[in-house]
Each structure stands twice: as structure tokens, then as C-alpha cells.
Design a protein around this motif. Structure first.
Motif, PDB file in Angstrom:
ATOM      1  N   GLN A 177       0.816  -1.214   0.000  1.00 21.73           N
ATOM      2  CA  GLN A 177       0.000   0.000   0.000  1.00 21.73           C
ATOM      3  C   GLN A 177       0.851   1.265   0.000  1.00 21.73           C
ATOM      4  N   GLY A 178       2.115   1.152  -0.342  1.00 26.13           N
ATOM      5  CA  GLY A 178       2.976   2.328  -0.424  1.00 26.13           C
ATOM      6  C   GLY A 178       2.600   3.179  -1.625  1.00 26.13           C
ATOM      7  N   THR A 179       2.101   4.381  -1.383  1.00 26.86           N
ATOM      8  CA  THR A 179       1.579   5.195  -2.491  1.00 26.86           C
ATOM      9  C   THR A 179       2.308   6.516  -2.655  1.00 26.86           C
ATOM     10  N   THR A 180       3.546   6.590  -2.190  1.00 28.56           N
ATOM     11  CA  THR A 180       4.374   7.759  -2.439  1.00 28.56           C
ATOM     12  C   THR A 180       5.550   7.335  -3.316  1.00 28.56           C
ATOM     13  N   PRO A 181       6.103   8.248  -4.113  1.00 21.40           N
ATOM     14  CA  PRO A 181       7.250   7.884  -4.955  1.00 21.40           C
ATOM     15  C   PRO A 181       8.449   7.389  -4.138  1.00 21.40           C
ATOM     16  N   TRP A 182       8.483   7.749  -2.855  1.00 21.58           N
ATOM     17  CA  TRP A 182       9.613   7.345  -2.008  1.00 21.58           C
ATOM     18  C   TRP A 182       9.239   6.200  -1.068  1.00 21.58           C
ATOM     19  N   ALA A 183       8.105   5.536  -1.311  1.00 19.98           N
ATOM     20  CA  ALA A 183       7.647   4.462  -0.427  1.00 19.98           C
ATOM     21  C   ALA A 183       8.736   3.414  -0.239  1.00 19.98           C
ATOM     22  N   THR A 184       8.837   2.892   0.982  1.00 21.59           N
ATOM     23  CA  THR A 184       9.910   1.962   1.306  1.00 21.59           C
ATOM     24  C   THR A 184       9.706   0.617   0.608  1.00 21.59           C
ATOM     25  N   LEU A 237     -17.813  10.960   0.811  1.00 23.02           N
ATOM     26  CA  LEU A 237     -17.126  11.111  -0.475  1.00 23.02           C
ATOM     27  C   LEU A 237     -15.630  11.191  -0.201  1.00 23.02           C
ATOM     28  N   VAL A 238     -14.879  10.224  -0.708  1.00 25.71           N
ATOM     29  CA  VAL A 238     -13.486  10.043  -0.299  1.00 25.71           C
ATOM     30  C   VAL A 238     -12.537  10.168  -1.492  1.00 25.71           C
ATOM     31  N   PRO A 239     -11.661  11.189  -1.510  1.00 21.60           N
ATOM     32  CA  PRO A 239     -10.590  11.203  -2.518  1.00 21.60           C
ATOM     33  C   PRO A 239      -9.689   9.985  -2.317  1.00 21.60           C
ATOM     34  N   ALA A 240      -9.255   9.367  -3.382  1.00 23.10           N
ATOM     35  CA  ALA A 240      -8.424   8.165  -3.272  1.00 23.10           C
ATOM     36  C   ALA A 240      -7.162   8.423  -2.453  1.00 23.10           C
ATOM     37  N   SER A 241      -6.664   9.657  -2.496  1.00 21.82           N
ATOM     38  CA  SER A 241      -5.430   9.979  -1.765  1.00 21.82           C
ATOM     39  C   SER A 241      -5.625   9.966  -0.257  1.00 21.82           C
ATOM     40  N   ALA A 261      -8.941   5.891 -13.612  1.00 23.78           N
ATOM     41  CA  ALA A 261      -8.645   7.275 -13.232  1.00 23.78           C
ATOM     42  C   ALA A 261      -7.833   7.327 -11.945  1.00 23.78           C
ATOM     43  N   VAL A 262      -8.069   6.385 -11.050  1.00 18.36           N
ATOM     44  CA  VAL A 262      -7.288   6.319  -9.810  1.00 18.36           C
ATOM     45  C   VAL A 262      -5.827   6.035 -10.139  1.00 18.36           C
ATOM     46  N   VAL A 263      -5.594   5.095 -11.068  1.00  9.08           N
ATOM     47  CA  VAL A 263      -4.216   4.758 -11.468  1.00  9.08           C
ATOM     48  C   VAL A 263      -3.569   5.938 -12.189  1.00  9.08           C
ATOM     49  N   ASP A 264      -4.311   6.554 -13.105  1.00  9.98           N
ATOM     50  CA  ASP A 264      -3.750   7.653 -13.911  1.00  9.98           C
ATOM     51  C   ASP A 264      -3.492   8.907 -13.082  1.00  9.98           C
ATOM     52  N   GLY A 265      -4.090   9.007 -11.907  1.00  7.55           N
ATOM     53  CA  GLY A 265      -3.907  10.194 -11.074  1.00  7.55           C
ATOM     54  C   GLY A 265      -2.590  10.239 -10.338  1.00  7.55           C
ATOM     55  N   GLU A 266      -1.782   9.179 -10.469  1.00  3.18           N
ATOM     56  CA  GLU A 266      -0.492   9.125  -9.779  1.00  3.18           C
ATOM     57  C   GLU A 266       0.657   9.326 -10.760  1.00  3.18           C
ATOM     58  N   PRO A 267       1.847   9.717 -10.260  1.00  2.00           N
ATOM     59  CA  PRO A 267       2.956  10.045 -11.169  1.00  2.00           C
ATOM     60  C   PRO A 267       3.535   8.845 -11.922  1.00  2.00           C
ATOM     61  N   LEU A 316      -1.171   1.775  -9.209  1.00  2.00           N
ATOM     62  CA  LEU A 316      -1.740   0.464  -8.888  1.00  2.00           C
ATOM     63  C   LEU A 316      -1.855   0.269  -7.375  1.00  2.00           C
ATOM     64  N   ARG A 317      -0.892   0.790  -6.649  1.00  2.00           N
ATOM     65  CA  ARG A 317      -0.958   0.682  -5.189  1.00  2.00           C
ATOM     66  C   ARG A 317      -2.095   1.537  -4.633  1.00  2.00           C
ATOM     67  N   ARG A 318      -2.299   2.704  -5.223  1.00  2.00           N
ATOM     68  CA  ARG A 318      -3.416   3.550  -4.799  1.00  2.00           C
ATOM     69  C   ARG A 318      -4.739   2.824  -5.070  1.00  2.00           C
ATOM     70  N   LEU A 319      -4.827   2.161  -6.208  1.00  2.00           N
ATOM     71  CA  LEU A 319      -6.036   1.406  -6.550  1.00  2.00           C
ATOM     72  C   LEU A 319      -6.233   0.236  -5.587  1.00  2.00           C
ATOM     73  N   TYR A 320      -5.165  -0.434  -5.235  1.00  2.00           N
ATOM     74  CA  TYR A 320      -5.232  -1.558  -4.274  1.00  2.00           C
ATOM     75  C   TYR A 320      -5.814  -1.081  -2.944  1.00  2.00           C
ATOM     76  N   VAL A 321      -5.384   0.089  -2.491  1.00  2.00           N
ATOM     77  CA  VAL A 321      -5.928   0.666  -1.260  1.00  2.00           C
ATOM     78  C   VAL A 321      -7.424   0.900  -1.406  1.00  2.00           C
ATOM     79  N   ALA A 322      -7.822   1.534  -2.523  1.00  2.00           N
ATOM     80  CA  ALA A 322      -9.238   1.868  -2.725  1.00  2.00           C
ATOM     81  C   ALA A 322     -10.108   0.618  -2.800  1.00  2.00           C
TER      82      ALA A 322
END
Length: 674
Positions: free
Chosen positions: A487-494, A615-619, A636-642, A648-654
Motif C-alpha cells: 500500500q505504499g503510495t508515495t514515490p519514495w515508499a519503502t 465522499l473520499v478522494p483516493a489519496s 482514473a485512480v491509477v492515472d492520477g499518480e505520477p 496500482l498501489r493507490r487502486l489496491y488501497v481503494a
């Protein structure tokens, strides 16, 4: 402990009677505290205020929450163990007028078999009884005869019902449903740092919070002195979990985000992902260390101290030795600066003694305050203001290049530099990553106070520099680290917990993995797990232990009206509803909901029986749970990330926020990985 004599053969009536008697005993305990008169027992007004505060906290801790069961289980021990006694297991200790226990705190050692005992290892328990409640009223019970070989191991119907019970309002405690693998983690010793890897629905957040409650029970005096802290990813998450510990009687645990911890300046700007990655890299710690200590220069001139008619000279080489010795010691920049005038003063006193004088500490302190000594200190060891130093580092290419040489590449240095250098600390548009750099410099100058225990949730999203910031808050204490690498959703996720723990300053700490899923339905978690090989290869998928597969539906539709329709259908069920969408889709969906006459909440706002849709933003979805989730446009959830991996991790969380059912609504094609 024998129960009260009740003239009935109906076990449910007897248990309800014990519940009523326990509630009455709790009220009596509270009234006893409320009646305390402290006028004649306090020596002064300070003691009086402290004691009044302690009494107020005790009264709050003894509150009887109407819809929270006072006890949820019972243990009947076999004779002669525990004298064949019967214990009711609940959220807090309750005793009668004679001091005999009526409810045992779930954290007490005698309660542990309630979570750990089994047919294979009954732990001297003859019977384990679970209770079912409706609106705070005891309505059912269920027995397991652990010592009866004829009775097979069975799945608890009441346990499943409690896990699947619809949720409205903030997160609740799980003391009634803690599983053996979770209990082992909750009761782990305070002395060591523990990292818990757990997929969606494994209860890692709840385990971390209950671990805090257990540690405060087992080590209350120590942690009362040193303090405890729960760190969450954002304010919405903290609002969601904030009632768990008070429900367990723990009122003093502080909660914060990492941004709260490092809030030295106001954040008014944001970094591009590539810049944030460099600022969060552990190598920045060395760049900052060099920049801080570059302020120290060796003295070139001797020192002359005038006292009365005498002059005392300290040569430049001796001053240089003093400065070098302080720089080689493992102490903070500020502490060394404070020590320098005393060291110089001592060198002067040695000369006084050699001349036959007998100076004392007062003379040394006076010499340390001498104008000539102060001038040397100012010249050789000037004060460092953390924010000003970082300001210069990000705005002065030559200063940055000097201290980043051999550490950061030229390209990385260019990413760090502001396009237009700020003129002052107040006018600078600081980013969240900048505040972490300022915090690092602050610690180089002056040591950060350490707490006794820190719980860090959603830890996979932290940068190495953020790990260092958290680690500074528990250098002499321990930590519980909770997260899910998938579920690491930052570019620097460990990428690994071993690396994260090293940055935290706790290398070699124990890592435990929770793999049994209690919250997410089996069909939903199986569908979401299709993403794992593409974003977190090597991680084992969560195995749902839920007997109920849950509701799962995929609807192909191209209009916002279809999303609204899915929300209306979800609201036909009992419990909370979460509409999760890519951040860019929130505004049009909000308009569509308003047009349809559907009211909605924002993440962190408490759901009620009248207002159950959020109403929940994916972030902001991470860590939150809803009975039913409507997920809008996965693509759209996948495309919203860099990048795709983060998307895909953001989508997994959602996908994994649902406790009972998930409906996916999409017009665009679903991501190929699904």
C-alpha cells in the motif's frame, strides 16, 4: 469468582443480572472518586491542581458508555487452577464494594487465555463463553468447552457477527475479537521495537492501538513519565481512530501526523515528485551535517583576558586544540557551543592557579562571560538557526555544491535548488519535505526529546528522512511500526522493512506478518490481490477468514448518474458507505450527489444513522473502512499518480476499504492488471 445467587435456571437472565450488577458497581466506583475531598490533603496549590487533574481523568476513565458492552466474555477455569474461578473479561476493571473483581481488564494476565486458549492448548480453561450484544443490551451467548474432547473445534458465530457488524461512526476497539496472532503482538514486551506487516483487513491498526493500551496497563508508571504517541498519515485518519483508546479508558495518549511533529515553519508550497524524492533521501542527512558543522572555524589569534590588573593569555594553538576536541566529540552543535566558553575559561583558570591564585567556580563562570571569551566563541562557533541554514542550502548553489560534493549528483543538486531564492524564512514557500530537513538540522543543533513509546501507522509511505524524524522521538524508547508494503503510495515508499527500521534507528528489530484477513470479504480481497504481482512481487496475499464472501459487483457505465445510482443502492444496506474516486473526480461527483439530493460527508467527519455516505478522494482513503464501498473509475485512480506502480498501489488501497460489499463503476476500460 462465584457469580451472584439468582433464582433462575436461565443462563441469559443470570448473565444480564451480572451485567446490571457490574454497571452498578462501576457507577459506585465513579461516585466514590467524585466524592473525594482533597482540601486537607494537598500541601500547596500546585499539588492541588495536579491532584484535581488526576481525579478528573479518573472520573472520565470510569465512564460507563451505554452502547459499549462492559464485558464481552467469560472464562471458567478448571479446579484447582485459579481456584476453579470464573472471570468476566471486559474493557476495564470493575470491583464491588468489598473489592472483589466483577469484570477483569482484558489486559490482565488472567485474561490472556480468552484469546489464546484452544482445544489443543486449553490453558486450564474449562469453558470460554462469548456474549452477543444489541445496542448495549446482552442478547446472546455462545459456549466453547475447551476441556471436552467430544466437542470439535468450531468457528464462533458471535465472533463472526462482531467482526461483520455494520459500522457507523469512528473506528471502534476490537477487544472482543482479538485473534491469537494479534494477541501475541499486542502483548509484546515494551523493551523492543516491533514492526508489523499486514495486508488490508488484517487489523494492524487496531493491533497497534491495543498494544498502546496494553503497554500503558503493564508499564503505566514508566510511560506516564516518558509519554506515548500515535502517529498517523493524515488528520482524517486520526479523527477516524481517535475514540479507540478513550473507549479502553486511556485518555492521555497524544496523536499527531509526521507533519505535525516537524512543523517548524508554515508549509505553503509543494515539490515535484523528483525533488521530494531527493529531499527525502537519507543522504540529505550527511549534506545537512556538513553544512551545520562548516560554521566552526579554528581560532587564528591568541586570547587575552583582563581581570583587574592582571592579564591572562591563552595561545592560539591551545584554543585550536579545545575547538578540535569539541568537534570530535559525539555531541550536538549547540551543546558543544555552550561548552566552549567554559573550556576556554578553564584554560585561563589553570594559568591563575599556576600563578598562585585560588579561583573557584564563580571565577570560572565570570571568565566564561568575559567579552574577549564571548568574541572568540562568536568567531569560532557562531549560532546556527535551522530554518535559515536550510533556506541558504536551497537558495545558494555554491553553498549546496560545497556540502553535497560526493553525496549528491549535479542533477540532484539542481532539483533541490529553488528557481527563485526566498528572501527570508517567513516569505519562503516551504514544502512538507523542507520541514523535515529543518527538523534534521534542529536535532543536529539540539537533541530532540525522546518518548517512551511511539506507534507509527501507515509507515510504508514515509521517506528515509521522515523515518529519521520519527526515530528521533523514540531514541531511548521503543516503537511499534505498522504498515503494508503493497500500500505504499508515495514515490519514495519503502521497499523493505529492514531498510525502514535502519533509517528509524532501530536496525535488527523484529518483523511480524499478519496474513489472516478479518475485515475485507473474500471475493473482494481475491480480486484486489490480482494487482500484487505487478506492484509488490513477493508479498503473500491476504487470506480472508470471513465465512461471508461479501457483495461484489462490477458495473459498466459512463455517467455520473450511474455512480449516484450505485450509492443509492448501497444506502439500502445497513452501515456506512464510502464513495471513493480519483482526486480529480471528486468535484464532479460532489455536484452529481448534490443534484440527486444526497448529502455526504468528508473523510474524518463522523458518520451517523442519518448521514452515512462519505465522499473520499483516493489519496485520503488509506486506513479508512466502510461497510459498503462504491469505487468510481479505477483507471482514473491509477492515472492520477505520477507512475504506474504508485497508481496500482493507490487502486489496491481503494479496492480494499470495504467490509461487506464493493461495487465498481467504470466507463473507461479497467486496468489490464485486473
Amino acid at each position: 469468582m462465584p457469580t451472584e445467587a439468582v433464582p433462575t435456571d436461565d443462563p441469559l437472565v443470570r448473565e444480564r443480572t451480572h451485567l446490571s450488577a457490574s454497571r452498578a458497581a462501576l457507577r459506585a466506583m465513579r461516585e466514590e472518586v467524585e466524592a473525594l475531598d482533597i482540601k486537607d490533603v494537598t500541601a500547596n496549590w500546585v499539588n492541588s491542581i495536579v491532584l484535581e487533574r488526576q481525579i478528573e481523568d479518573r472520573i472520565k476513565a470510569l465512564a460507563d458508555l451505554a452502547h459499549t458492552p462492559l464485558f464481552f466474555g467469560r472464562l471458567d477455569y478448571l479446579p484447582p487452577t485459579q481456584h476453579g474461578q470464573r472471570f468476566y473479561i471486559g474493557r476495564r476493571h470493575v470491583h464491588d464494594a468489598q473489592g472483589d473483581p466483577m469484570v477483569i481488564d482484558w489486559r490482565a494476565p488472567v485474561s490472556q487465555p480468552y484469546y489464546q486458549a484452544s482445544k489443543k492448548d486449553p490453558q486450564d480453561v474449562g469453558l470460554r463463553r462469548r456474549f452477543g450484544y444489541t445496542g448495549g443490551e446482552l442478547t446472546a451467548y455462545e459456549d466453547e468447552h475447551l476441556s471436552d474432547p467430544a466437542e470439535l473445534e468450531q468457528t464462533s458465530r458471535l465472533l463472526q457477527a462482531e467482526i461483520e457488524r455494520p459500522r457507523v461512526g469512528p473506528m471502534r476497539d476490537i477487544v472482543a475479537t482479538i485473534q491469537p496472532e494479534q494477541d501475541e503482538i499486542v502483548r509484546s514486551d515494551l523493551s523492543g521495537t516491533l514492526c508489523v506487516q499486514g495486508g488490508p483487513g488484517t487489523g494492524k491498526t487496531a493491533v497497534g492501538l491495543h498494544r498502546v493500551a496494553y503497554l500503558l496497563y503493564a508499564h503505566r508508571e514508566r510511560l506516564a513519565r516518558t509519554g506515548t504517541l500515535v502517529i498517523g498519515p493524515n488528520r482524517s485518519f486520526l479523527q477516524y481512530i481517535e475514540q479507540v483508546l478513550p473507549a479502553l479508558g486511556e485518555l492521555e495518549v497524544k496523536q499527531a501526523t509526521v507533519d505535525d511533529l516537524v512543523a517548524h515553519v508554515e508549509v505553503r508550497g509543494a515539490d515535484e515528485a523528483a525533488t521530494a524524492v531527493v529531499k527525502g533521501d537519507a543522504r540529505m542527512a550527511e549534506v545537512l551535517r556538513r553544512a551545520v558543522w562548516s560554521h566552526v572555524t579554528l581560532p587564528k589569534e591568541p586570547l587575552m583576558v583582563v581581570r583587574g590588573s592582571r592579564r591572562w593569555r591563552v595561545p592560539a594553538y591551545e584554543l585550536e586544540e579545545i575547538v578540535r576536541e569539541l568537534t570530535e566529540r559525539d555531541i550536538r552543535y549547540g551543546a558543544a557551543r555552550e561548552a566552549l566558553p567554559q573550556r576556554i575559561a578553564h584554560a585561563v583558570l589553570v594559568r591563575m592557579e599556576q600563578a598562585g591564585e585560588a579561583p573557584d567556580d564563580r571565577v570560572q563562570n565570570a571568565v566564561a562571560r568575559n567579552a574577549a571569551v564571548k568574541a572568540v566563541v562568536k568567531e569560532c562557533w557562531p549560532p546556527v538557526e535551522p530554518a535559515k541554514l536550510v533556506l541558504r542550502l536551497l537558495g545558494d548553489a555554491e553553498f549546496l555544491a560545497e556540502h553535497a560534493e560526493g553525496v549528491l549528483s549535479e542533477e540532484e543538486q539542481k532539483l533541490l535548488l529553488w528557481a527563485k531564492p526566498a528572501r527570508s524564512v517567513k516569505t519562503a514557500k516551504w514544502s512538507a519535505a523542507d520541514t523535515v530537513l529543518i527538523d534534521e538540522v534542529t536535532d543536529l543543533v539540539e537533541r530532540t526529546p525522546s518518548l517512551g513509546h511511539v506507534v507509527l501507522d501507515e509507515a510504508q509511505d514515509l521517506s528515509p528522512m521522515q523515518y529519521r524524524a520519527v526515530g528521533r522521538r523514540c531514541t531511548t524508547g521503543s516503537a511499534t511500526i505498522l504498515g503494508d508494503l503493497a500500500q505504499g503510495t508515495t514515490p519514495w515508499a519503502t521497499e523493505s522493512w529492514e531498510t525502514a527500521l535502519a533509517h528509524l534507528g532501530k536496525p535488527g528489530s523484529r518483523v511480524e506478518e499478519l496474513t489472516a484477513g478479518f475485515r475485507v470479504p473474500s471475493e473482494v480481497i481475491a480480486y484486489a490481490s490480482r494487482l500484487l504481482p505487478h506492484m509488490a512481487p513477493g508479498l503473500a496475499p491476504v487470506e480472508s477468514v470471513r465465512e461471508n464472501p461479501g457483495a461484489f459487483e462490477i458495473r459498466g457505465a459512463t455517467s455520473d448518474a450511474a455512480v449516484v445510482s450505485a450509492c443509492v443502492d448501497a444506502l439500502g444496506n445497513e452501515g456506512s458507505i464510502g464513495l471513493i474516486a480519483a482526486d480529480a473526480r471528486i468535484a464532479p461527483l460532489a455536484e452529481a450527489l448534490r443534484a440527486a439530493g444526497l448529502s455526504y460527508l468528508s473523510p474524518g467527519e463522523e458518520t451517523t444513522a442519518e448521514s452515512r455516505l462519505t465522499l473520499v478522494p483516493a489519496s485520503l482513503a488509506k486506513g479508512l473502512e466502510y461497510d459498503y464501498v462504491v469505487l468510481d473509475e479505477p483507471a482514473a485512480v491509477v492515472d492520477g499518480e505520477p507512475d504506474e506502480r504508485t497508481g496500482l498501489r493507490r487502486l489496491y488501497v481503494a479496492l480494499t476499504r470495504a467490509v461487506s460489499g464493493l461495487t465498481i463503476v467504470h466507463g473507461a476500460p479497467l486496468p489490464g492488471q485486473l
